[in-house]
Design a protein around this motif. Structure first.
Motif, PDB file in Angstrom:
ATOM      1  N   CYS A 361     -71.608 -20.142  26.771  1.00 36.28           N
ATOM      2  CA  CYS A 361     -72.055 -20.879  25.590  1.00 36.28           C
ATOM      3  C   CYS A 361     -70.795 -21.336  24.877  1.00 36.28           C
ATOM      4  CB  CYS A 361     -72.913 -19.988  24.697  1.00 36.28           C
ATOM      5  SG  CYS A 361     -73.622 -20.857  23.278  1.00 36.28           S
ATOM      6  N   ALA A 362     -70.459 -22.605  25.030  1.00 43.85           N
ATOM      7  CA  ALA A 362     -69.128 -23.084  24.654  1.00 43.85           C
ATOM      8  C   ALA A 362     -69.231 -24.321  23.767  1.00 43.85           C
ATOM      9  CB  ALA A 362     -68.321 -23.402  25.912  1.00 43.85           C
ATOM     10  N   TYR A 363     -68.680 -24.217  22.573  1.00 42.03           N
ATOM     11  CA  TYR A 363     -68.735 -25.309  21.598  1.00 42.03           C
ATOM     12  C   TYR A 363     -67.421 -26.081  21.593  1.00 42.03           C
ATOM     13  CZ  TYR A 363     -69.570 -27.564  17.022  1.00 42.03           C
ATOM     14  OH  TYR A 363     -69.758 -28.466  16.002  1.00 42.03           O
ATOM     15  N   LYS A 364     -67.540 -27.398  21.598  1.00 38.68           N
ATOM     16  CA  LYS A 364     -66.395 -28.309  21.502  1.00 38.68           C
ATOM     17  C   LYS A 364     -65.321 -27.982  22.532  1.00 38.68           C
ATOM     18  CE  LYS A 364     -67.037 -29.966  16.762  1.00 38.68           C
ATOM     19  NZ  LYS A 364     -66.400 -30.195  15.450  1.00 38.68           N
ATOM     20  N   ASP A 365     -64.095 -27.668  22.070  1.00 38.31           N
ATOM     21  CA  ASP A 365     -62.985 -27.490  23.010  1.00 38.31           C
ATOM     22  C   ASP A 365     -63.142 -26.265  23.900  1.00 38.31           C
ATOM     23  OD1 ASP A 365     -62.588 -26.152  20.448  1.00 38.31           O
ATOM     24  OD2 ASP A 365     -60.683 -25.469  21.273  1.00 38.31           O
ATOM     25  N   HIS A 366     -63.943 -25.285  23.489  1.00 41.17           N
ATOM     26  CA  HIS A 366     -64.169 -24.122  24.345  1.00 41.17           C
ATOM     27  C   HIS A 366     -64.813 -24.524  25.674  1.00 41.17           C
ATOM     28  CE1 HIS A 366     -64.143 -20.927  20.867  1.00 41.17           C
ATOM     29  NE2 HIS A 366     -62.944 -21.372  21.194  1.00 41.17           N
ATOM     30  N   ALA A 367     -65.614 -25.586  25.655  1.00 39.31           N
ATOM     31  CA  ALA A 367     -66.314 -26.015  26.865  1.00 39.31           C
ATOM     32  C   ALA A 367     -65.371 -26.634  27.890  1.00 39.31           C
ATOM     33  CB  ALA A 367     -67.422 -27.009  26.509  1.00 39.31           C
ATOM     34  N   PRO A 384     -73.363 -29.354  12.679  1.00 39.43           N
ATOM     35  CA  PRO A 384     -74.168 -30.496  13.152  1.00 39.43           C
ATOM     36  C   PRO A 384     -73.278 -31.655  13.592  1.00 39.43           C
ATOM     37  CG  PRO A 384     -74.214 -30.390  10.767  1.00 39.43           C
ATOM     38  CD  PRO A 384     -73.479 -29.168  11.214  1.00 39.43           C
ATOM     39  N   GLU A 385     -72.456 -31.362  14.584  1.00 38.57           N
ATOM     40  CA  GLU A 385     -71.547 -32.361  15.140  1.00 38.57           C
ATOM     41  C   GLU A 385     -71.036 -31.854  16.488  1.00 38.57           C
ATOM     42  OE1 GLU A 385     -68.585 -32.307  12.034  1.00 38.57           O
ATOM     43  OE2 GLU A 385     -67.286 -30.970  13.190  1.00 38.57           O
ATOM     44  N   GLY A 386     -70.677 -32.770  17.357  1.00 35.66           N
ATOM     45  CA  GLY A 386     -70.038 -32.398  18.602  1.00 35.66           C
ATOM     46  C   GLY A 386     -70.988 -31.901  19.673  1.00 35.66           C
ATOM     47  N   LEU A 387     -70.387 -31.362  20.738  1.00 36.22           N
ATOM     48  CA  LEU A 387     -71.101 -30.977  21.946  1.00 36.22           C
ATOM     49  C   LEU A 387     -71.120 -29.467  22.122  1.00 36.22           C
ATOM     50  CD1 LEU A 387     -69.485 -33.582  24.395  1.00 36.22           C
ATOM     51  CD2 LEU A 387     -71.675 -33.791  23.218  1.00 36.22           C
ATOM     52  N   LEU A 388     -72.256 -28.953  22.569  1.00 39.42           N
ATOM     53  CA  LEU A 388     -72.414 -27.541  22.912  1.00 39.42           C
ATOM     54  C   LEU A 388     -72.865 -27.451  24.361  1.00 39.42           C
ATOM     55  CD1 LEU A 388     -72.627 -24.494  22.106  1.00 39.42           C
ATOM     56  CD2 LEU A 388     -75.056 -24.963  21.588  1.00 39.42           C
ATOM     57  N   ILE A 507     -62.162 -32.063  29.269  1.00 33.68           N
ATOM     58  CA  ILE A 507     -60.969 -32.594  28.606  1.00 33.68           C
ATOM     59  C   ILE A 507     -60.330 -31.465  27.800  1.00 33.68           C
ATOM     60  CG2 ILE A 507     -60.043 -34.389  27.108  1.00 33.68           C
ATOM     61  CD1 ILE A 507     -61.483 -35.461  29.607  1.00 33.68           C
ATOM     62  N   PRO A 508     -59.220 -30.875  28.315  1.00 33.79           N
ATOM     63  CA  PRO A 508     -58.617 -29.719  27.643  1.00 33.79           C
ATOM     64  C   PRO A 508     -58.321 -29.989  26.177  1.00 33.79           C
ATOM     65  CG  PRO A 508     -57.633 -30.032  29.814  1.00 33.79           C
ATOM     66  CD  PRO A 508     -58.516 -31.230  29.564  1.00 33.79           C
ATOM     67  N   GLY A 509     -58.677 -29.022  25.356  1.00 33.17           N
ATOM     68  CA  GLY A 509     -58.428 -29.120  23.926  1.00 33.17           C
ATOM     69  C   GLY A 509     -59.443 -29.962  23.165  1.00 33.17           C
ATOM     70  N   LYS A 510     -60.408 -30.566  23.891  1.00 33.73           N
ATOM     71  CA  LYS A 510     -61.361 -31.449  23.211  1.00 33.73           C
ATOM     72  C   LYS A 510     -62.816 -31.062  23.478  1.00 33.73           C
ATOM     73  CE  LYS A 510     -60.349 -35.869  23.008  1.00 33.73           C
ATOM     74  NZ  LYS A 510     -60.026 -37.260  23.446  1.00 33.73           N
ATOM     75  N   TYR A 511     -63.264 -31.126  24.735  1.00 34.92           N
ATOM     76  CA  TYR A 511     -64.669 -30.842  25.019  1.00 34.92           C
ATOM     77  C   TYR A 511     -64.882 -30.713  26.527  1.00 34.92           C
ATOM     78  CZ  TYR A 511     -64.661 -35.898  25.910  1.00 34.92           C
ATOM     79  OH  TYR A 511     -64.350 -37.158  26.371  1.00 34.92           O
ATOM     80  N   GLY A 512     -66.060 -30.211  26.867  1.00 39.77           N
ATOM     81  CA  GLY A 512     -66.488 -30.144  28.256  1.00 39.77           C
ATOM     82  C   GLY A 512     -67.949 -30.551  28.345  1.00 39.77           C
ATOM     83  N   ILE A 513     -68.305 -31.210  29.446  1.00 41.53           N
ATOM     84  CA  ILE A 513     -69.679 -31.692  29.641  1.00 41.53           C
ATOM     85  C   ILE A 513     -70.097 -31.342  31.067  1.00 41.53           C
ATOM     86  CG2 ILE A 513     -71.185 -33.727  29.769  1.00 41.53           C
ATOM     87  CD1 ILE A 513     -69.094 -35.100  27.857  1.00 41.53           C
ATOM     88  N   ARG A 514     -71.270 -30.752  31.220  1.00 39.40           N
ATOM     89  CA  ARG A 514     -71.819 -30.503  32.554  1.00 39.40           C
ATOM     90  C   ARG A 514     -73.336 -30.615  32.473  1.00 39.40           C
ATOM     91  NH1 ARG A 514     -69.104 -26.323  33.678  1.00 39.40           N
ATOM     92  NH2 ARG A 514     -70.459 -24.558  33.194  1.00 39.40           N
TER      93      ARG A 514
END
Length: 593
Positions: A361-367, A384-388, A507-514
């Motif tokens: 369960c990774a928010y923003k740059d953790h992902a 209420p912003e960004g990607l989880l 994207i290191p330091g920013k976000y992850g999407i899968r």
């Protein structure tokens, strides 16, 4: 500063060991190991599931793959240990590094129970070529570990035929037929998933995976199962007796193997090097465990069960998604609290046994860390912003699930929206494949990577892996990947195989999407060109339309997305509350407006 690593190096100096190898595996070459065997983590501080430490007397190195680069950099002490990024240009493998640095007379030490036979033989050949010495009876890391947890010894229980779909005698008959084909008088099995599948038994010795410590020895006339007898109930013992299985103590495997004669079939990738050496006086036939391919092809009972548990999983995930989307920004949430909320929803489902792996369960740059695990120290509040990104799964008596969804919690950048949509295109492209029988996962991997490669983007992991049936969430031999490993081909895709489809952008330091779905391979048509196959979605979870830029989707991709969401709605809505079903209908109708 004295650390486990510096203590190890002191011990190496005392014993004149130039190099000491500590892998991640246990004596059964398991992917996820009991805490008792996490020696590499104890020495390095790195908690990922994959990697190896090569210690030297004055310096050390950790090898791990692209899933863990960011995590490893954060966890290891860079002054004591150098990160070796596997698969990156210019970074040697451990074998290549040793080829360059191992000198005549050097001692390479390790615990031979923690490496497989294939790797052990490579190390032995390398050491011989360098006139160095390979010593495989060392337990330096284990000996330094004060307070080391005891090995697990959980109760073993029966996985009933109503879920397994095939009896133990039937499975043994098929295995013995394969043994006869290769002229093997005996077959030795050390792989825990294979043993659990063959004997229709399960346990809880591994985290998130229903396995138990065991070995098996099969001949044409007899079958022995080596287990800790304290883990057997009267019911299990009676069932084994009925199936004519001889029970022997787990700790007697070495002495038993030392007494055997004749031809023995073993899988060199799952039998550890130490036990193989016990059999070296025999005629060893190296080959994949016959059960590996058998358990990868699910029978009709298992397929029915998988559809049932994916329906349950989809209900839990959708109820969670409804709660998340309705309450973000008004109810306090953290990575760990929403992870717990999802687990609460799964626990409400019938036949649920627990998670199939540690939830990501990774928010923003953790992902951006593919296998991030939120801890008390790293846990962050959600806004209420960004990607989880949530990658999770469940173990059910009817099957194993694995699903990833990236949720839009509020405003996102155009770059994030573009990457979210590219990942969706990739997942849909592979899931829609039509292909001839004989294709392997490596034949199809380009379908998933294509939309990302066109943008100059890649992900440093496979596209998908096989999934067990109430077994390991990662199971071969089927997979989607473009790279072929050490001349070992991935399996030909067969009807009944289940494989994940999970492209991503990190994207290191920013976000992850899968975005990840599980796919069932099945027959599509037969004609003069041969047998064509296709995939069916098992996963029934909405994709967050708030992240989709439909302008990037072509007409076919839009049709595929609509059709998938129609399947999701039709399947789930009868099991949701009126409010949840209404929300889901509205959410999916947005795309059709």
């Amino acid at each position: 500063m004295t650390t486990p690593l510096t203590k190890l190096q002191k011990s190496m100096i005392e014993k004149n060991i130039a190099y000491y190898l500590i892998p991640s595996e246990d004596p059964h070459q398991s992917e996820y190991v009991d805490a008792h065997y996490k020696c590499r983590q104890f020495i390095s501080g790195f908690t990922g599931s994959s990697g190896a430490v090569l210690a030297e007397q004055t310096e050390s190195r950790l090898w791990t793959d692209g899933r863990y680069f960011t995590q490893a950099e954060a966890q290891i002490d860079s002054e004591q240990m150098k990160l070796m990024k596997m698969g990156v240009a210019g970074v040697p493998t451990i074998l290549e590094y040793l080829t360059e640095h191992l000198s005549e007379g050097d001692v390479l030490g390790l615990n031979g129970r923690m490496i497989n036979t294939s790797y052990g033989k490579k190390l032995a050949r390398l050491a011989a070529s360098k006139k160095a010495v390979l010593e495989t009876d060392h337990t330096l890391a284990e000996d330094l570990w004060t307070g080391r947890p005891a090995a697990a010894a959980s109760p073993i229980f029966i996985h009933e035929d109503i879920y397994a779909g095939e009896s133990v005698p039937s499975k043994l008959k098929r295995i013995r037929s394969c043994m006869e084909t290769v002229s093997a008088e005996a077959h030795f099995i050390a792989s825990l998933p294979d043993i659990a599948w063959i004997f229709n038994l399960r346990g809880n010795d591994m985290p998130c995976t229903p396995l138990f410590y065991s070995y098996a020895w099969i001949t044409q006339e007899n079958c022995c199962l080596f287990v800790r007898e304290t883990c057997l109930s009267e019911e299990v013992s009676r069932r084994l007796e009925q199936d004519k299985i001889t029970i022997l103590p787990y700790g007697q495997i070495d002495s038993f193997l030392a007494k055997q004669k004749g031809s023995v079939l073993i899988d060199p990738d799952t039998v550890n090097y130490k036990l193989c050496q016990e059999l070296e006086k025999n005629q060893i036939i190296f080959g994949e465990n016959p059960s590996s391919g058998m358990k990868a092809v699910k029978n009709e009972t298992q397929i029915s069960g998988l559809k049932e548990c994916h329906l349950s999983d989809g209900i839990a995930m959708t109820k969670f998604m409804f709660w998340l989307k309705q309450n973000i920004g008004s109810v306090p949430m953290t990575e760990r609290s929403v992870q717990d909320r999802l687990e609460e929803e799964r626990r409400k489902q019938p036949l649920y046994q627990g998670p199939s792996f540690d939830t990501i369960c990774a928010y923003k740059d953790h992902a951006a860390m593919m296998h991030y695990c939120s801890t008390e120290q790293s846990d962050v509040c959600l806004k209420p912003e960004g990607l989880l990104l949530i990658d999770s799964g469940g173990q059910y008596l009817t099957g194993t699930t694995d699903v990833t969804r990236t949720f839009i919690l509020g405003d996102i950048s155009e770059e994030e929206r573009r990457h979210f949509t590219l990942v969706l295109k990739s997942m849909l492209s592979l899931s829609d494949a039509k292909f001839l029988l004989g294709c392997r996962g490596s034949s199809l991997d380009i379908l998933a990577r294509g939309p990302l490669w066109e943008e100059g983007i890649d992900y440093r992991c496979g596209t998908g892996h096989g999934v067990g049936h109430f077994l390991g969430v990662h199971e071969g031999p089927n997979a989607f990947r473009w790279q072929v490993r050490d001349n070992q081909l991935d399996a030909v895709l067969m009807p009944g195989m289940v494989t994940t489809d999970e492209p991503g952008v990190y994207i290191p330091g920013k976000y992850g999407i899968r975005t990840e779905n599980m796919l069932l391979c099945k027959k599509q048509r037969q004609n003069e060109y041969g047998s064509f196959l296709e995939f069916e979605h098992l996963t029934l979870v909405p994709i967050d339309m708030d992240g989709v830029d439909e302008a990037l989707l072509n007409d076919k991709e839009i049709r595929l997305l609509y059709a998938y969401h129609q399947l999701v709605f039709d399947s789930l809505s009868p099991h949701l509350t009126d409010e949840e079903a209404g929300w889901l209908y509205h959410f999916l109708r947005i795309q059709n407006s």
